[in-house]
Every structure is written in C-alpha cells, then in structure tokens.
Design an enzyme around this catalytic site. Structure first.
Site, PDB file in Angstrom:
ATOM      1  N   GLU A   1      18.652  -6.153   8.354  1.00 20.99           N
ATOM      2  CA  GLU A   1      18.968  -5.056   7.442  1.00 20.99           C
ATOM      3  C   GLU A   1      19.262  -3.810   8.243  1.00 20.99           C
ATOM      4  OE1 GLU A   1      15.883  -4.217   4.595  1.00 20.99           O
ATOM      5  OE2 GLU A   1      16.281  -6.078   3.518  1.00 20.99           O
TER       6      GLU A   1
ATOM      7  N   ARG B   1       3.763 -10.018  -9.503  1.00 20.59           N
ATOM      8  CA  ARG B   1       2.332  -9.961  -9.807  1.00 20.59           C
ATOM      9  C   ARG B   1       1.965  -8.520 -10.161  1.00 20.59           C
ATOM     10  NH1 ARG B   1       1.048  -7.184  -5.213  1.00 20.59           N
ATOM     11  NH2 ARG B   1       2.176  -7.828  -3.358  1.00 20.59           N
TER      12      ARG B   1
ATOM     13  N   HIS C   1       3.287  -0.137   7.830  1.00 20.41           N
ATOM     14  CA  HIS C   1       3.872  -0.818   6.666  1.00 20.41           C
ATOM     15  C   HIS C   1       2.845  -1.191   5.599  1.00 20.41           C
ATOM     16  CE1 HIS C   1       7.603  -0.744   8.731  1.00 20.41           C
ATOM     17  NE2 HIS C   1       7.196  -1.556   9.686  1.00 20.41           N
TER      18      HIS C   1
HETATM   19  P1  ADP Z   1       6.819  -6.980   3.135  1.00 18.91           P
HETATM   20  O1  ADP Z   1       7.280  -7.996   2.151  1.00 18.91           O
HETATM   21  O2  ADP Z   1       6.370  -7.582   4.425  1.00 18.91           O
HETATM   22  O3  ADP Z   1       5.853  -5.987   2.567  1.00 18.91           O
HETATM   23  P2  ADP Z   1       9.078  -5.219   2.712  1.00 18.91           P
HETATM   24  O4  ADP Z   1      10.435  -5.793   2.761  1.00 18.91           O
HETATM   25  O5  ADP Z   1       8.471  -4.974   1.361  1.00 18.91           O
HETATM   26  O6  ADP Z   1       8.124  -6.172   3.564  1.00 18.91           O
HETATM   27  O7  ADP Z   1       8.998  -3.894   3.556  1.00 18.91           O
HETATM   28  C1  ADP Z   1       7.763  -3.271   3.857  1.00 18.91           C
HETATM   29  C2  ADP Z   1       7.993  -1.847   4.345  1.00 18.91           C
HETATM   30  O8  ADP Z   1       8.861  -1.851   5.485  1.00 18.91           O
HETATM   31  C3  ADP Z   1       8.664  -0.943   3.367  1.00 18.91           C
HETATM   32  O9  ADP Z   1       7.751  -0.354   2.489  1.00 18.91           O
HETATM   33  C4  ADP Z   1       9.335   0.081   4.260  1.00 18.91           C
HETATM   34  O10 ADP Z   1       8.353   1.001   4.707  1.00 18.91           O
HETATM   35  C5  ADP Z   1       9.743  -0.736   5.464  1.00 18.91           C
HETATM   36  N1  ADP Z   1      11.138  -1.206   5.373  1.00 18.91           N
HETATM   37  C6  ADP Z   1      11.573  -2.318   4.757  1.00 18.91           C
HETATM   38  N2  ADP Z   1      12.917  -2.438   4.855  1.00 18.91           N
HETATM   39  C7  ADP Z   1      13.353  -1.373   5.553  1.00 18.91           C
HETATM   40  C8  ADP Z   1      14.647  -0.916   5.998  1.00 18.91           C
HETATM   41  N3  ADP Z   1      15.766  -1.593   5.758  1.00 18.91           N
HETATM   42  N4  ADP Z   1      14.702   0.239   6.703  1.00 18.91           N
HETATM   43  C9  ADP Z   1      13.580   0.934   6.980  1.00 18.91           C
HETATM   44  N5  ADP Z   1      12.351   0.555   6.606  1.00 18.91           N
HETATM   45  C10 ADP Z   1      12.207  -0.587   5.893  1.00 18.91           C
END
Ligand code: ADP
Length: 641
Positions: free
Chosen positions: A211, A308, A246
């Site tokens: 991404e 959920r 995160h």
């Molecule tokens: P997980 O499923 O492991 O929780 P997520 O896809 O929900 O992972 O992402 C968790 C966190 O990572 C987000 O809340 C954000 O802080 C960061 N994040 C995710 N995608 C991006 C991105 N494309 N650019 C910057 N930060 C991101």
C-alpha cells in the site's frame, strides 16, 4: 449506559454463553442481565477468581490457562454451551470472534451466533480480497498492489511504481502484526523478508500486499450495524489515531475536524461496504485518512472491516445513547434494527483510554501480578474493568486492566474529564500507562485535534517521563506518614527516622519514594490542596498518586528494591514467553543498553538490554525456545576497566 427495557417484545434468546473473558465478558453480562437473559461464562483456571466468573449466572471451567487450550477451544466452548443449556454464544472481541469455522459450528449446533455471518467474516478476513470487494462496491481503497504474483522481484517493482514510502502488509494480518514501512528501495528486500517471516509465524500465511504509505495518517472508523431484514445503518465515526506501535490507546467519537458533508460521504461508504457483504450485526469499517490537512472525503480510504464488536465501542454508545450489545442480541434474535438512521444523532463528545498493566519507563514491559489497590476516582467516568482490587493481571492474556470513557457536551470537556480521572487513578503495585495517557490527553496537538497515528511515537520521550511529585503532595504525604509514625512509634519503625513529630515545621524531611531519596518540605501542610491523592499503605508507608502515577513513599528506605533487574548481571525473563531472537554471543563485549535477547509474550515483543558494560558470560537460551518467568537469559560479567 442507556437502555430501553424491552418494549412489547420478547427476545428470542433466554440464555447466552460468553466465549470470552475480562472486561468484555462483564460488559455482555451487564446488558444480558438487564434484558433478563441468563448468562454462562467459560473460564480458564488462571481466570477462576475474576469478577466475570462470579458475575455470570453460571460458570464452566474449560482448561488451564493458555488461550489455545481455553478461549480458543471452540469444541470445549460448544460442549459447555450444550451442558449449560445456553441458546446463544456471544464471542466478544478477539479469540473466536472472527473465526468463521467456529461461527459455522455454533450455527450447526443449533445455537444462535451473536456475531457476524460466517460468509462476511470470510469475505473480509483477507486484506487483499476485502480490498478487491470494496473496489467493486465503490468504496475508495488505498492505492497499492494486490496481485497474486508474490515474487520478490515483482513486489519490489510494484513498490517502486506505487512510490515511497510503501507499507508492506500481511494479507492475513491483524493486530498490527506483519506490517513494515519502507522508505527507500534498498531497504525493501530485508523488510519484505522480515514481514513474510512474521506473517508466516503469526498467521501461517506469508503472502503480502503493498500500500501507499499515507504520511500523517489518521485512523477513522465507522460503526455499522445490519439486521436480517436488509437493514443497515451507521452509528457515526470514531477517531483512533492515538496509537502506540499500531495499537490503539485513546479513541474518541466523533472525529475532530469532521465536516458534516465529509461525515455523510464517509458513513455512506461504510454502509455500502457493509451491504456488499450482506452484513448482519455489529461491524466496523476502518479507514485511513490523510491527516496532513483538513479531512477531505477524497483523502479517506478503506483499510479493513472488523466483523465484530470493537474494544472502543463505548465511545459510540456514549454519543448515540445506544447499547450496542443489546443491539447485537436483538439483531441475532431476528429482530429489526432498534433505530432507523434518521433516529440516530450525535450527542456531545466521548473519549476512551485503554488502561494497560505495563511500564512506560521500561519500554512498556507488561507488569504482571496482583493488584492490591485499584481505585478509580468516583467522578462519573465510565469504567469497564476486567479486574478489581485483589485480582491479578495474568501473563496469559492481554494486559488491559480497564477502559475509561468520559462523555461531555464538548471535546474539550470530555478530554478534561478523562485527564482528571487519569490523574487520580490509583493503582498499586502494578505499573500502568495511566500517566502516559494523562500526558497524552494534555498534549497540545491532541488537545487541538491535530492527531495522526505517529503522534504518540513522536512525543514518546515526553509522554513516558513521569513528573517529579509536587511539593504540596509531598507535604500531604509527610503529614500522613507522621500520623502513621505516631501510631507506630513503639513499633519497629520510628528509630533512626529523619522525621520527628515535634520537629520545626519549616524543616525538610527525607522521604524514600520508589527507592529514591527526596528532600521534602513540611511547609504548606494544610495550606494547599495537593494535586493528586495520598493513601496510607501499611503501618509506615503511603501511596502517592499524581498524574496517574502511583508511587510508594516512606520515611525509611524500603526493605528491598522494587526493581526486577538483578545487580549481578543476570538478565532474567520478566515473564513467561518465547525467545524471538538472540542478538549477542558468548564472549562478546556489550555496552550498557545493548539489545541482548528479544522475547515475546502476550502478543508483545520485549527487548532485554545489557544492564551495564561488560562481557557476555553465559547465554543458555536460543531463538525459538520458550522460557518461564525468571529464567536466566543472559549473564553479563562487568567490564574490568
Ligand atoms: P491490522 O489489521 O494489523 O490492525 P490495519 O490494516 O488495520 O492492520 O492497520 C493498522 C494501523 O496501521 C492503522 O491503524 C494505521 O495506523 C496503520 N496503517 C495501515 N495502513 C496504512 C497505510 N497505508 N499508510 C500508513 N499507515 C497505515
């Protein structure tokens, strides 16, 4: 919490089993009880004494301790439901809540599943498939690469095409695991390899997606709800940008700086996302927003759907006046959604903080054990806690102690109320992040709504440093200890103390606070109201709580130091866990602070550091092994010079 008693309807469900533990189990019990539904808890031996076990109408033991032997054992949970005559299963969050096979098994057993439809869980379970589905449904997604070609060459090429920085994510990822930010092409191969390793170990699937890394990202999510009659509504957004590695720490609703038309288009996209998977029940659509400027609808992209109830659902309950667990139960029973979209309104502002048993001063090392004092101020802040004073935080599960939720007419008032609550939150002897959270709530960028997911990381040093205790609180402690001293003048304490009751009131007194000597003035004893709390602790000590940090104060030094690090160079496992990596070898010279070994426990990695300069003398562990608490990991012999 608000709650309409059932009006003119009889919920289909009369009993439910909670396949979870801690605060969410208690939360579900509260609503079920109000609705007249009988509750069945399942629990491990490690949790047998916790409040949720005694609060349920019935409790069934399912195993010893480890999640894989207990709360992840769907077969044992189903057997418990059968034996207890439960009609439904509520999975809470985590554990089996997004496990489609378990959801299938629950339904196959003729029980009501108070969770997402298994097909929706599957559709949203893998990040790449979910993003494809969202593209088709017209929900904007982050630019990136979702291809089946997983060769390192192709991934590196696609990363360069997307443009740096790039985020590598495990397709099967969750909980912040398996993500790597890469800023330059030369760093890509190593980051990819380590992401794949972590993904394979954590999820048994090493596929990744790429991404565009959004700079200054904000995490904004929308609560959605669907019923079996085709109804889908949203309950507005939450901002969860305050994260540490995160992991969410502070959440709020609504999101600061969200204009009504931006909200409308974001929430409409969330409803489209839910409809695309025929969603039923409580779900959350997570978006990432560009936080480098004001929020704009074309700068907010779908990230993933959590199928959920979320940990942070209370902020939504606070601003909408709805009980989302009640909604879940009604919808799972086949009822229509309790409210139409037009009936839902935002009322005020809500902020939640997650209180963890961890030590910010020691790199957030989990702080495990019995909690002797757990005394939140009685100030109207909602406390959803998993434990009470006298209970223990165990090493086997998430170290969250409680969620604290403040609701007020304005954002500023809600933040102030929560910060004031954190200030007086006395907890002993476990270390917590309460001080860290209290300072984060007062951080100027947060206070003005300028949030992004990097904020806590950038401000880490300031937020993790405890402030010295204010003189008026010290004075209050001296007075309290004087009373204790008076009571124990004939006891073992007293002799040799610097404190005398008839001393000159202007004199200073030496206090021993958490192992440090502090010269404190007795002046201003009753004159100033101390900004903090002070509690007698035993015969000759007091607990001082300031800005969420609780410390032990006495007139004499404590009998033994509270620190766990041995002074002889023995670096011990602070908790039971798995050795992730060994970063030194026997005979190697190390400097104080050098990383020696990394162990993982409770989903967190912890680096053990050299206590002083020296040479690695013994190293009885290897990567991949497990270690019990207190095991010797490394012994450092002090440097000769
Ligand atoms: P997980 O499923 O492991 O929780 P997520 O896809 O929900 O992972 O992402 C968790 C966190 O990572 C987000 O809340 C954000 O802080 C960061 N994040 C995710 N995608 C991006 C991105 N494309 N650019 C910057 N930060 C991101």
């Amino acid at each position: 919490m608000p709650g309409s008693a059932c009006s003119g309807c009889d919920p289909v469900i009369r009993s439910l089993l909670i396949a979870n533990r801690g605060e969410i189990a208690r939360r579900i019990i509260r609503t079920a009880r109000r609705m007249g539904i009988r509750t069945v808890a399942v629990h491990s031996d490690a949790d047998a004494a916790l409040p949720f076990v005694r609060e349920a109408d019935q409790a069934v033991r399912i195993g010893r301790a480890l999640p894989r032997d207990t709360y992840l054992r769907g077969d044992l949970i189903l057997a418990a439901a059968r034996d207890a005559g439960a009609e439904a299963i509520h999975p809470g969050y985590g554990f089996l809540s997004e496990n489609a096979e378990f959801a299938d098994a629950v339904e196959a057993a003729g029980l009501v599943w108070i969770g997402a439809p298994p097909a929706a869980i599957r559709a949203m379970g893998l990040k790449d498939a979910a993003k494809r589905l969202m593209d088709e449904a017209g929900v904007p997604t982050t630019p990136g690469y979702l291809g089946d070609d997983q060769s390192s060459e192709r991934l590196a090429m696609e990363a360069a095409r997307i443009g740096w920085p790039v985020l590598i994510k495990a397709v099967a990822g969750g909980g912040g695991k398996g993500m790597r930010r890469v800023d330059r092409a030369p760093d890509f191969p190593d980051a990819l390899a380590s992401c794949r390793r972590e993904a394979a170990a954590a999820f048994g699937d090493d596929r990744v997606l790429l991404e565009k890394y959004i700079l200054n990202p904000r995490h904004i999510e929308v609560q959605v709800f669907g019923d079996r009659h085709g109804g889908v509504v949203h309950l507005f957004e939450r901002d969860c940008s305050l994260q540490r590695r995160h992991q969410k720490v502070i959440e709020e609703a609504p999101a600061p700086g969200m204009a009504p038309d931006t909200r409308e288009s974001l929430c409409a996209a969330a409803v489209r996302a839910a409809r695309a998977v025929d969603y039923v029940g409580a779900g959350t659509i997570e978006f990432i927003a560009d936080g480098s400027g004001p929020l704009r609808a074309d700068r907010i992209w779908f990230m993933e759907m959590n199928t959920r109830l979320q940990v942070e659902h209370p902020v939504t309950e606070a601003i909408t006046g709805q009980d989302l667990v009640e909604w879940q139960i009604r919808v799972a029973s086949g009822e229509a959604l309790p409210r139409t979209q037009q009936e839902l309104r935002i009322d005020g502002w809500a902020v939640e903080a997650r209180l963890y048993a961890e030590d910010p001063a020691r790199d957030f090392l989990p702080s495990i054990g019995r909690v002797d004092v757990l005394a939140p101020p009685d100030d109207g802040v909602r406390v959803d806690a998993g434990i009470e004073a006298g209970d223990a935080v165990s090493p086997f599960y998430d170290p969250m102690i409680a969620k604290l939720i403040a609701h007020a007419p304005t954002r500023e008032q809600a933040i102030d109320a929560l910060a004031a609550h954190m200030d007086g939150l006395m907890i002993w002897p476990l270390r917590t992040n309460a001080g860290f959270v209290a300072r984060a709530l007062r951080q100027p960028d947060f206070a003005t709504g300028h949030v992004d997911t990097g904020l806590l990381g950038r401000e880490h040093t300031a937020l993790a440093s405890d402030r010295a205790i204010d003189p008026p609180l010290l004075a209050a402690a001296i007075r309290l200890l004087g009373e204790a001293g008076e009571a124990s003048l004939h006891g073992p304490w007293g002799a040799g103390s610097a404190f005398r009751l008839n001393a000159d009131p202007a004199s200073t007194v030496t206090l021993h606070i958490d192992g440090d000597r502090v010269e404190a003035s007795r002046n201003a004893i009753a004159a100033i109201r101390p900004n903090g709390r002070c509690l007698r602790w035993g015969d000759d000590a007091a607990l001082l709580c300031q800005e969420g940090v609780t410390r032990l104060a006495g007139l004499a030094p404590p009998l033994r130091s509270a620190g766990a690090m041995a002074g002889d160079g023995a670096v011990l496992a602070p908790m039971p866990g798995r050795v992730v990596s060994v970063e030194v070898s026997v005979g190697e010279r190390v400097e104080a602070g050098r990383r020696l070994v990394v162990i993982e426990a409770m989903k967190m990695e912890q680096a053990l550091l050299a206590p002083f300069d020296g040479v690695v003398e013994a190293l009885p562990v290897e990567a991949g092994g497990s270690v019990p608490e207190g095991a010797l990991l490394v012994r450092i012999a002090p440097a000769a010079d």
